[in-house]
Write a protein that holds these residues in place. Structure first.
Motif, PDB file in Angstrom:
ATOM      1  N   VAL A 273       0.663  -1.169   0.051  1.00 40.50           N
ATOM      2  CA  VAL A 273      -0.190  -0.025  -0.137  1.00 40.50           C
ATOM      3  C   VAL A 273       0.885   1.217   0.013  1.00 40.50           C
ATOM      4  N   SER A 274       2.004   1.313   0.629  1.00 43.03           N
ATOM      5  CA  SER A 274       2.751   2.580   1.053  1.00 43.03           C
ATOM      6  C   SER A 274       4.027   2.738   0.323  1.00 43.03           C
ATOM      7  N   ALA A 275       4.526   1.532  -0.327  1.00 47.92           N
ATOM      8  CA  ALA A 275       5.899   1.850  -0.789  1.00 47.92           C
ATOM      9  C   ALA A 275       5.758   2.288  -2.236  1.00 47.92           C
ATOM     10  N   VAL A 276       6.791   3.447  -2.772  1.00 49.14           N
ATOM     11  CA  VAL A 276       6.749   3.717  -3.921  1.00 49.14           C
ATOM     12  C   VAL A 276       6.931   2.933  -4.971  1.00 49.14           C
ATOM     13  N   HIS A 277       7.547   1.834  -4.831  1.00 48.83           N
ATOM     14  CA  HIS A 277       8.063   0.930  -5.523  1.00 48.83           C
ATOM     15  C   HIS A 277       7.587  -0.511  -4.789  1.00 48.83           C
ATOM     16  N   PRO A 278       6.422  -0.891  -5.081  1.00 52.50           N
ATOM     17  CA  PRO A 278       6.214  -2.160  -4.362  1.00 52.50           C
ATOM     18  C   PRO A 278       6.282  -3.345  -4.935  1.00 52.50           C
ATOM     19  N   ARG A 279       6.329  -4.459  -4.765  1.00 50.26           N
ATOM     20  CA  ARG A 279       6.601  -5.740  -5.355  1.00 50.26           C
ATOM     21  C   ARG A 279       5.414  -6.249  -5.846  1.00 50.26           C
ATOM     22  N   THR A 280       5.410  -7.044  -7.033  1.00 45.86           N
ATOM     23  CA  THR A 280       4.462  -7.468  -7.586  1.00 45.86           C
ATOM     24  C   THR A 280       3.683  -8.464  -6.742  1.00 45.86           C
ATOM     25  N   ARG A 281       4.626  -9.423  -6.314  1.00 45.95           N
ATOM     26  CA  ARG A 281       4.057 -10.685  -5.421  1.00 45.95           C
ATOM     27  C   ARG A 281       4.843 -10.456  -4.058  1.00 45.95           C
ATOM     28  N   TYR A 282       4.060 -10.722  -2.873  1.00 44.14           N
ATOM     29  CA  TYR A 282       4.817 -11.136  -1.796  1.00 44.14           C
ATOM     30  C   TYR A 282       4.625 -12.378  -1.070  1.00 44.14           C
ATOM     31  N   SER A 283       5.255 -12.858  -0.295  1.00 43.08           N
ATOM     32  CA  SER A 283       5.202 -14.429  -0.129  1.00 43.08           C
ATOM     33  C   SER A 283       5.570 -14.535   1.434  1.00 43.08           C
ATOM     34  N   PRO A 284       4.786 -14.046   2.435  1.00 44.91           N
ATOM     35  CA  PRO A 284       5.148 -13.845   3.727  1.00 44.91           C
ATOM     36  C   PRO A 284       5.138 -15.260   4.362  1.00 44.91           C
ATOM     37  N   GLY A 285       6.183 -15.629   5.171  1.00 39.12           N
ATOM     38  CA  GLY A 285       6.057 -17.031   5.799  1.00 39.12           C
ATOM     39  C   GLY A 285       7.129 -17.861   5.509  1.00 39.12           C
ATOM     40  N   TRP A 286       8.142 -18.316   6.097  1.00 42.18           N
ATOM     41  CA  TRP A 286       9.178 -19.344   5.815  1.00 42.18           C
ATOM     42  C   TRP A 286       8.764 -20.410   5.098  1.00 42.18           C
ATOM     43  N   ASP A 287       7.606 -21.082   5.488  1.00 42.37           N
ATOM     44  CA  ASP A 287       7.135 -22.231   4.716  1.00 42.37           C
ATOM     45  C   ASP A 287       6.686 -21.821   3.141  1.00 42.37           C
ATOM     46  N   ALA A 288       6.108 -20.728   2.810  1.00 44.39           N
ATOM     47  CA  ALA A 288       5.836 -20.148   1.629  1.00 44.39           C
ATOM     48  C   ALA A 288       7.189 -20.134   1.053  1.00 44.39           C
ATOM     49  N   LYS A 289       8.095 -19.528   1.559  1.00 48.14           N
ATOM     50  CA  LYS A 289       9.328 -19.151   0.594  1.00 48.14           C
ATOM     51  C   LYS A 289      10.237 -20.352   0.535  1.00 48.14           C
ATOM     52  N   LEU A 290      10.351 -21.337   1.578  1.00 43.92           N
ATOM     53  CA  LEU A 290      11.090 -22.415   1.582  1.00 43.92           C
ATOM     54  C   LEU A 290      10.560 -23.679   0.919  1.00 43.92           C
ATOM     55  N   PHE A 291       9.218 -23.674   1.111  1.00 50.61           N
ATOM     56  CA  PHE A 291       8.399 -25.341   0.623  1.00 50.61           C
ATOM     57  C   PHE A 291       7.658 -25.014  -0.253  1.00 50.61           C
ATOM     58  N   TRP A 292       6.503 -24.046  -0.162  1.00 53.10           N
ATOM     59  CA  TRP A 292       5.369 -24.341  -0.926  1.00 53.10           C
ATOM     60  C   TRP A 292       5.615 -23.602  -2.318  1.00 53.10           C
ATOM     61  N   LEU A 293       6.155 -22.510  -2.279  1.00 47.92           N
ATOM     62  CA  LEU A 293       6.493 -21.765  -3.721  1.00 47.92           C
ATOM     63  C   LEU A 293       7.470 -22.390  -4.476  1.00 47.92           C
ATOM     64  N   PRO A 294       8.539 -23.012  -3.870  1.00 51.17           N
ATOM     65  CA  PRO A 294       9.598 -23.935  -4.556  1.00 51.17           C
ATOM     66  C   PRO A 294       8.979 -24.969  -5.215  1.00 51.17           C
ATOM     67  N   LEU A 295       8.215 -25.918  -4.186  1.00 50.96           N
ATOM     68  CA  LEU A 295       7.399 -27.005  -4.569  1.00 50.96           C
ATOM     69  C   LEU A 295       6.375 -26.828  -6.032  1.00 50.96           C
ATOM     70  N   SER A 296       5.967 -25.573  -6.121  1.00 48.51           N
ATOM     71  CA  SER A 296       4.975 -25.267  -6.956  1.00 48.51           C
ATOM     72  C   SER A 296       5.636 -25.381  -8.422  1.00 48.51           C
ATOM     73  N   TYR A 297       6.917 -25.157  -8.528  1.00 44.60           N
ATOM     74  CA  TYR A 297       7.677 -25.097  -9.811  1.00 44.60           C
ATOM     75  C   TYR A 297       8.230 -26.626 -10.174  1.00 44.60           C
ATOM     76  N   PHE A 298       8.298 -27.328  -9.234  1.00 43.96           N
ATOM     77  CA  PHE A 298       8.452 -29.021  -9.366  1.00 43.96           C
ATOM     78  C   PHE A 298       7.540 -29.541 -10.320  1.00 43.96           C
ATOM     79  N   PRO A 299       8.122 -30.724 -10.992  1.00 41.53           N
ATOM     80  CA  PRO A 299       7.181 -31.466 -11.942  1.00 41.53           C
ATOM     81  C   PRO A 299       6.140 -31.978 -11.059  1.00 41.53           C
TER      82      PRO A 299
END
Length: 319
Positions: A273-299
């Motif tokens: 909401v407040s950043a002049v240059h926000p990110r397109t996507r945010y992935s809060p949570g270590w499980d999101a960053k280290l497990f779920w999102l990487p897993l989504s790119y696997f076969p």
């Protein structure tokens, strides 16, 4: 060679970090419309943005939610009743927002309202079960967004949609993942459509956090409710002890997974909401960053194996 690659990566992240520090000016004249503010992320975000100096319009489903927010926030915060399932409620809330923002337009809408109950195996559910969740988690996001788009375009503001890691990978049956995949698609298409108008469209994809959406007791209650309404033929496929297997799995796995620090998500929302240059996507949570999102790119064969490895097996399983 690898040293140069590492150095470039470090330089990239340092530049990105510095660039993302800049915040938009004149917050006191910027209105932010947030849905689902009775509890959880929406409630915390409304309080947080109020403290940051924004003019917050907090949409609540209950009068109690409105009253509690008004008591704990400044006079800059306004509340409005909203049932995202009903077009007439969306229109009434939009008219309220339009009167507030005037010619300045609306700086941001945060589509946070969502539900996860009930949820179960796909063949346990009816089209009505799917629709009841889709009308909140997907139709509600689309309806609220479209209703305020003219105001967003006027302010060259932003749309922030709250999805989930389960909008990138679908490890459970039922409508929840379907609704979140829909939010992802709507966000991507809307981002392209509004690019030329200077409107930013952003997506929050939280991992497991301790809210009503991940409440183990509510999830187990939903499974039992669906089970009780199943025909005998379907129950025979799964076996009489299947629900107890699912209950044990949820207690052993899910009850330990949710992160109780909701500010990790709220901080991402605030940045969007407040950043002049926000990110397109945010992935809060270590499980999101280290497990779920990487897993989504696997076969798919790998993700299917990992998801099925510890799952409850039906009585008539052929594998």
């Amino acid at each position: 060679m690898w040293v140069y690659v590492a150095a470039l990566l470090v330089l990239y992240y340092v530049i990105r970090w510095y660039r993302e520090l800049e915040r938009v000016p004149d917050r006191g004249s910027k209105y932010v419309y947030i849905t689902g503010c009775d509890s959880g992320f929406g409630n915390l975000l409304a309080r947080h943005l109020d403290k940051c100096g924004f003019c917050v319009v907090a949409a609540c489903f209950t009068e109690k939610g409105e009253e509690e927010l008004k008591k704990s926030c400044s006079s800059r915060l306004s509340t409005v009743h909203l049932d995202v399932r009903k077009p007439e409620s969306i229109d009434k809330a939009t008219a309220f927002v339009k009167d507030l923002v005037g010619q300045k337009g609306l700086w941001a809408v945060v589509n946070n309202a969502g539900v996860s109950f009930p949820s179960g195996s796909c063949d346990w559910m009816t089209l009505k079960d799917y629709r009841s969740m889709l009308e909140v988690n997907l139709d509600g996001v689309i309806g609220v967004t479209l209703s305020v788009l003219p105001l967003i375009k006027k302010a060259r503001g932003r749309v922030v949609n709250v999805s989930s890691v389960f909008g990138r990978i679908a490890p459970v049956g039922g409508p929840y993942c379907v609704s979140k995949y829909g939010v992802e698609a709507f966000t991507d298409s809307l981002r392209l459509c509004l690019h030329h108008f200077g409107v930013k469209v952003l997506c929050i994809e939280p991992g497991f956090f301790k809210t009503s959406v991940t409440d183990t007791d509510l999830l187990i209650k939903g499974v039992k409710m669906l089970w009780d309404n199943l025909p005998k033929e379907t129950k025979d496929d799964y076996g009489d002890d299947y629900v107890s297997k699912v209950e044990k799995l949820m207690e052993d796995k899910f009850s330990k997974m949710p992160d109780s620090d909701l500010m990790k998500v709220v901080s991402c929302m605030e940045h969007a909401v407040s950043a002049v240059h926000p990110r397109t996507r945010y992935s809060p949570g270590w499980d999101a960053k280290l497990f779920w999102l990487p897993l989504s790119y696997f076969p798919s064969c790998i993700t299917d194996f990992l998801m099925l490895k510890d799952s409850a097996k039906p009585a008539k399983s052929v594998i």
